[in-house]
Design a protein around this motif. Structure first.
Motif, PDB file in Angstrom:
ATOM      1  N   ASP A  61       0.830  -1.205   0.000  1.00 45.58           N
ATOM      2  CA  ASP A  61       0.000   0.000   0.000  1.00 45.58           C
ATOM      3  C   ASP A  61       0.871   1.263   0.000  1.00 45.58           C
ATOM      4  OD1 ASP A  61       0.497   0.949   2.750  1.00 45.58           O
ATOM      5  OD2 ASP A  61      -0.621  -0.830   3.363  1.00 45.58           O
ATOM      6  N   LYS A  62       0.239   2.359  -0.319  1.00 49.19           N
ATOM      7  CA  LYS A  62       0.923   3.639  -0.498  1.00 49.19           C
ATOM      8  C   LYS A  62       1.780   4.022   0.714  1.00 49.19           C
ATOM      9  CE  LYS A  62      -0.189   8.440  -1.583  1.00 49.19           C
ATOM     10  NZ  LYS A  62      -0.318   9.415  -0.547  1.00 49.19           N
ATOM     11  N   LEU A  63       1.260   3.866   1.901  1.00 45.26           N
ATOM     12  CA  LEU A  63       1.966   4.268   3.112  1.00 45.26           C
ATOM     13  C   LEU A  63       3.263   3.468   3.298  1.00 45.26           C
ATOM     14  CD1 LEU A  63       1.746   6.234   5.459  1.00 45.26           C
ATOM     15  CD2 LEU A  63       0.614   4.444   6.752  1.00 45.26           C
ATOM     16  N   LYS A  64       3.191   2.153   3.097  1.00 42.83           N
ATOM     17  CA  LYS A  64       4.387   1.308   3.236  1.00 42.83           C
ATOM     18  C   LYS A  64       5.439   1.665   2.189  1.00 42.83           C
ATOM     19  CE  LYS A  64       2.558  -2.803   5.477  1.00 42.83           C
ATOM     20  NZ  LYS A  64       2.235  -4.218   5.339  1.00 42.83           N
ATOM     21  N   LEU A  65       4.978   1.919   0.966  1.00 39.20           N
ATOM     22  CA  LEU A  65       5.914   2.295  -0.099  1.00 39.20           C
ATOM     23  C   LEU A  65       6.623   3.604   0.246  1.00 39.20           C
ATOM     24  CD1 LEU A  65       3.714   1.501  -3.227  1.00 39.20           C
ATOM     25  CD2 LEU A  65       5.775   0.287  -2.538  1.00 39.20           C
ATOM     26  N   GLU A  66       5.865   4.577   0.722  1.00 38.14           N
ATOM     27  CA  GLU A  66       6.454   5.870   1.077  1.00 38.14           C
ATOM     28  C   GLU A  66       7.411   5.751   2.253  1.00 38.14           C
ATOM     29  OE1 GLU A  66       2.970   8.313   1.559  1.00 38.14           O
ATOM     30  OE2 GLU A  66       2.906   8.784  -0.588  1.00 38.14           O
ATOM     31  N   GLU A  67       7.072   4.940   3.250  1.00 37.22           N
ATOM     32  CA  GLU A  67       7.963   4.715   4.391  1.00 37.22           C
ATOM     33  C   GLU A  67       9.283   4.102   3.922  1.00 37.22           C
ATOM     34  OE1 GLU A  67       6.007   2.285   7.312  1.00 37.22           O
ATOM     35  OE2 GLU A  67       4.547   3.852   7.805  1.00 37.22           O
ATOM     36  N   TYR A  68       9.184   3.103   3.057  1.00 40.83           N
ATOM     37  CA  TYR A  68      10.375   2.435   2.533  1.00 40.83           C
ATOM     38  C   TYR A  68      11.236   3.425   1.756  1.00 40.83           C
ATOM     39  CZ  TYR A  68      13.357  -0.825  -0.002  1.00 40.83           C
ATOM     40  OH  TYR A  68      14.449  -1.479  -0.521  1.00 40.83           O
ATOM     41  N   PHE A  69      10.605   4.199   0.894  1.00 37.66           N
ATOM     42  CA  PHE A  69      11.351   5.133   0.047  1.00 37.66           C
ATOM     43  C   PHE A  69      11.983   6.233   0.893  1.00 37.66           C
ATOM     44  CE2 PHE A  69      11.949   7.654  -3.912  1.00 37.66           C
ATOM     45  CZ  PHE A  69      12.527   6.646  -4.656  1.00 37.66           C
ATOM     46  N   PHE A  70      11.317   6.619   1.966  1.00 35.43           N
ATOM     47  CA  PHE A  70      11.867   7.617   2.881  1.00 35.43           C
ATOM     48  C   PHE A  70      13.143   7.106   3.532  1.00 35.43           C
ATOM     49  CE2 PHE A  70      12.066   9.941   6.946  1.00 35.43           C
ATOM     50  CZ  PHE A  70      12.104  11.239   6.449  1.00 35.43           C
TER      51      PHE A  70
END
Length: 144
Positions: free
Chosen positions: A85-94
């Motif tokens: 999901d979007k939140l997990k992807l953004e956390e990883y990319f951060f």
């Protein structure tokens, strides 16, 4: 193989290896299934070495982002899939690129980066530093 020969073609899934140029375009081979396709110059084609990710200060070449992912994952595939999901992807990319521009880098972009990294890893294309080293060698040779 360098990222100079790896292509993303609009409307086609996956990545492609540039094989040869023709009069009306070029021939590419899919990294997913090995099938060869002919692509016209009218197609929306991106060379991976020319893609960059927006950060708050500058644009970071995709090659450098791949190097950061490789470093984080200790040379293995990513610990999350591109379908998270979007939140997990953004956390990883951060974690990979802490200063990426959240207003200009969308979840769909992060999905592509993760998917492309894993696809390249599966194909044994894991040397993302070669271009930089070659440029440094050329620069030092010119200075001598």
């Amino acid at each position: 193989m360098s990222l100079d020969k790896i292509l993303s073609i609009g409307g086609k899934p996956g990545l492609f290896k540039l094989l040869t140029q023709t009069r009306a375009g070029f021939v590419a081979e899919s990294l997913l299934d090995g099938k060869k396709i002919t692509v016209s110059f009218k197609s929306n084609v991106s060379v991976l070495s020319e893609i960059a990710i927006y950060t708050l200060e500058e644009e970071v070449p995709l090659r450098e982002v791949f190097l950061k992912i490789q470093e984080k994952e200790e040379g293995k595939k990513t610990s999350i899939g591109h379908k998270e999901d979007k939140l997990k992807l953004e956390e990883y990319f951060f974690e990979v690129l802490p200063n990426y521009d959240e207003d200009r880098v969308y979840a769909s972009d992060i999905k592509k980066v993760i998917q492309w990294y894993n696809m390249l890893h599966d194909q044994g294309i894991t040397d993302f530093s070669a271009k930089e080293e070659e440029a440094e060698k050329e620069a030092s040779a010119e200075n001598e």
